[in-house]
Motif scaffolding. Structure first.
Motif, PDB file in Angstrom:
ATOM      1  N   SER A  81      11.749  10.035  11.001  1.00  0.00           N
ATOM      2  CA  SER A  81      10.533   9.271  11.251  1.00  0.00           C
ATOM      3  C   SER A  81       9.311   9.864  10.576  1.00  0.00           C
ATOM      4  O   SER A  81       9.330  11.001  10.082  1.00  0.00           O
ATOM      5  CB  SER A  81      10.268   9.208  12.763  1.00  0.00           C
ATOM      6  N   GLU A  82       8.231   9.104  10.588  1.00  0.00           N
ATOM      7  CA  GLU A  82       6.968   9.584  10.030  1.00  0.00           C
ATOM      8  C   GLU A  82       6.301  10.622  10.920  1.00  0.00           C
ATOM      9  O   GLU A  82       5.313  11.246  10.513  1.00  0.00           O
ATOM     10  CB  GLU A  82       6.025   8.405   9.781  1.00  0.00           C
ATOM     11  N   LYS A  83       6.808  10.835  12.104  1.00  0.00           N
ATOM     12  CA  LYS A  83       6.292  11.900  12.959  1.00  0.00           C
ATOM     13  C   LYS A  83       6.578  13.275  12.358  1.00  0.00           C
ATOM     14  O   LYS A  83       5.955  14.265  12.726  1.00  0.00           O
ATOM     15  CB  LYS A  83       6.877  11.795  14.371  1.00  0.00           C
ATOM     16  N   SER A  84       7.528  13.322  11.433  1.00  0.00           N
ATOM     17  CA  SER A  84       7.847  14.580  10.730  1.00  0.00           C
ATOM     18  C   SER A  84       7.474  14.481   9.255  1.00  0.00           C
ATOM     19  O   SER A  84       8.125  15.083   8.400  1.00  0.00           O
ATOM     20  CB  SER A  84       9.343  14.882  10.862  1.00  0.00           C
ATOM     21  N   SER A  85       6.422  13.748   8.959  1.00  0.00           N
ATOM     22  CA  SER A  85       6.081  13.405   7.572  1.00  0.00           C
ATOM     23  C   SER A  85       5.791  14.605   6.669  1.00  0.00           C
ATOM     24  O   SER A  85       5.836  14.465   5.446  1.00  0.00           O
ATOM     25  CB  SER A  85       4.877  12.452   7.549  1.00  0.00           C
ATOM     26  N   GLY A  91       9.480   1.571  18.237  1.00  0.00           N
ATOM     27  CA  GLY A  91      10.243   2.800  18.079  1.00  0.00           C
ATOM     28  C   GLY A  91       9.765   3.554  16.862  1.00  0.00           C
ATOM     29  O   GLY A  91       9.125   2.987  15.966  1.00  0.00           O
ATOM     30  N   ILE A  92      10.089   4.832  16.793  1.00  0.00           N
ATOM     31  CA  ILE A  92       9.532   5.676  15.727  1.00  0.00           C
ATOM     32  C   ILE A  92      10.165   5.425  14.368  1.00  0.00           C
ATOM     33  O   ILE A  92       9.648   5.907  13.359  1.00  0.00           O
ATOM     34  CB  ILE A  92       9.613   7.170  16.095  1.00  0.00           C
ATOM     35  N   VAL A  93      11.279   4.677  14.318  1.00  0.00           N
ATOM     36  CA  VAL A  93      11.869   4.294  13.019  1.00  0.00           C
ATOM     37  C   VAL A  93      12.030   2.781  12.944  1.00  0.00           C
ATOM     38  O   VAL A  93      12.933   2.268  12.265  1.00  0.00           O
ATOM     39  CB  VAL A  93      13.214   5.011  12.764  1.00  0.00           C
ATOM     40  N   ALA A  94      11.151   2.051  13.613  1.00  0.00           N
ATOM     41  CA  ALA A  94      11.233   0.589  13.651  1.00  0.00           C
ATOM     42  C   ALA A  94      11.197  -0.001  12.249  1.00  0.00           C
ATOM     43  O   ALA A  94      10.385   0.390  11.406  1.00  0.00           O
ATOM     44  CB  ALA A  94      10.086   0.024  14.480  1.00  0.00           C
ATOM     45  N   GLY A  95      12.103  -0.925  11.990  1.00  0.00           N
ATOM     46  CA  GLY A  95      12.126  -1.625  10.720  1.00  0.00           C
ATOM     47  C   GLY A  95      12.804  -0.889   9.594  1.00  0.00           C
ATOM     48  O   GLY A  95      12.893  -1.404   8.481  1.00  0.00           O
ATOM     49  N   ARG A  96      13.325   0.307   9.856  1.00  0.00           N
ATOM     50  CA  ARG A  96      13.973   1.105   8.803  1.00  0.00           C
ATOM     51  C   ARG A  96      15.470   0.815   8.769  1.00  0.00           C
ATOM     52  O   ARG A  96      16.077   0.419   9.774  1.00  0.00           O
ATOM     53  CB  ARG A  96      13.748   2.596   9.062  1.00  0.00           C
ATOM     54  N   LEU A 156      10.959   3.902  -3.367  1.00  0.00           N
ATOM     55  CA  LEU A 156      10.871   3.918  -1.911  1.00  0.00           C
ATOM     56  C   LEU A 156      10.884   5.355  -1.394  1.00  0.00           C
ATOM     57  O   LEU A 156      11.636   6.192  -1.903  1.00  0.00           O
ATOM     58  CB  LEU A 156      12.044   3.163  -1.292  1.00  0.00           C
ATOM     59  N   PRO A 157      10.077   5.643  -0.387  1.00  0.00           N
ATOM     60  CA  PRO A 157      10.164   6.956   0.262  1.00  0.00           C
ATOM     61  C   PRO A 157      11.421   7.021   1.108  1.00  0.00           C
ATOM     62  O   PRO A 157      12.008   5.986   1.453  1.00  0.00           O
ATOM     63  CB  PRO A 157       8.910   6.999   1.136  1.00  0.00           C
ATOM     64  N   GLY A 158      11.846   8.220   1.442  1.00  0.00           N
ATOM     65  CA  GLY A 158      13.046   8.332   2.259  1.00  0.00           C
ATOM     66  C   GLY A 158      13.129   9.652   2.983  1.00  0.00           C
ATOM     67  O   GLY A 158      12.368  10.585   2.718  1.00  0.00           O
ATOM     68  N   SER A 159      14.077   9.717   3.908  1.00  0.00           N
ATOM     69  CA  SER A 159      14.350  10.950   4.636  1.00  0.00           C
ATOM     70  C   SER A 159      15.857  11.164   4.671  1.00  0.00           C
ATOM     71  O   SER A 159      16.606  10.297   5.111  1.00  0.00           O
ATOM     72  CB  SER A 159      13.802  10.876   6.066  1.00  0.00           C
TER      73      SER A 159
END
Length: 254
Positions: A237-241, A4-9, A142-145
């Motif tokens: 997600s990192e798809k919107s990095s 998934g696009i946020v796997a492990g978050r 840590l990076p974040g959104s």
């Protein structure tokens, strides 16, 4: 293996007991995140957790949890962070500010109490959660959104909602400032402006007013909360990095 696009978050979602907050938890989980469902009503937050697939098979994720949270109270927000740190040993790297209330009335009839309460939850609450959890992310390097839920009426206005519109317009401005300040720490901040979404808040809109608004929506319908959850998850997600400081309508063209 979790995909998934946020796997492990790890994700914190406020206002998770219903509506957009509940849908955000469901989609984030589906895409591999572990979810902390936070709501003033703990039982509602637990009900949200029960709607998330168990940690098995293709939807395997970490152990989700529910917490009681009063976003307008700094002590409650700090307690939420402390609880997350104790349980997961790290702060959430996805923060969704979805908690919100309405106390509608005309400008000339609005009580000071109703004005203050809406601003305290919708605007101050978003500020307190952003500040508290962004501090934890920067301390941990840590990076974040951070995704803040505003409203389309914060952009265009709406009669009878001077307090709500003011608070939601404030969320937009605050998100832009936070994006400027936190970007250097690789923490992205974006705001979403939902239109007429099928949530408990919308059910308070008079039928006549609802029909008028639906007539102005090119797609001709309300949105399912899951549609907003999909956008939230994309921004998480990192798809919107490289998306930072954006203000995105999700209102069917309204």
């Amino acid at each position: 293996m979790v995909t998934g696009i946020v796997a492990g978050r790890l994700a914190l979602v406020t206002g998770a007991g219903s509506g957009i907050g509940r849908a955000a938890c469901q989609v984030l989980s589906r895409e591999g995140a572990t979810v902390i469902a936070a709501d003033l009503n703990y039982d509602s937050a637990m009900e949200t957790i029960k709607t998330i697939p168990l940690a098995s098979g293709a939807n395997a994720v970490g152990d989700h949890s529910a917490i009681e949270l009063e976003v307008s109270q700094s002590a409650s927000v700090q307690k939420a962070l402390d609880t997350a740190m104790e349980h997961y040993k790290a702060p959430p790297t996805i923060i969704v500010n979805s908690a919100g209330i309405v106390r509608d009335n005309w400008l000339l009839k609005m009580s000071e109490e109703d004005f203050d309460k809406v601003v305290a939850v919708n605007l101050k609450g978003t500020f307190l959660v952003m500040q508290t959890f962004a501090k934890a992310l920067t301390a941990a390097s840590l990076p974040g959104s951070i995704i803040n839920i505003s409203s389309i009426v914060g952009k265009y206005g709406n009669m009878g909602q001077v307090n709500y519109v003011g608070s939601k317009a404030g969320v937009v401005g605050m998100s832009r400032v936070a994006a400027l300040e936190l970007g250097k720490s690789n923490i992205r901040v974006n705001a979403i402006l939902p239109g007429f979404i099928d949530t408990p808040i919308i059910k308070s809109v008079p039928e006549k007013v609802m029909k008028e608004f639906l007539a102005r929506i090119p797609l001709g319908r309300q949105a399912d909360p899951v549609e907003v959850g999909e956008l939230i998850t994309y921004l998480a997600s990192e798809k919107s990095s490289y998306v930072n400081g954006a203000v995105i309508d999700i209102a069917g063209g309204l």
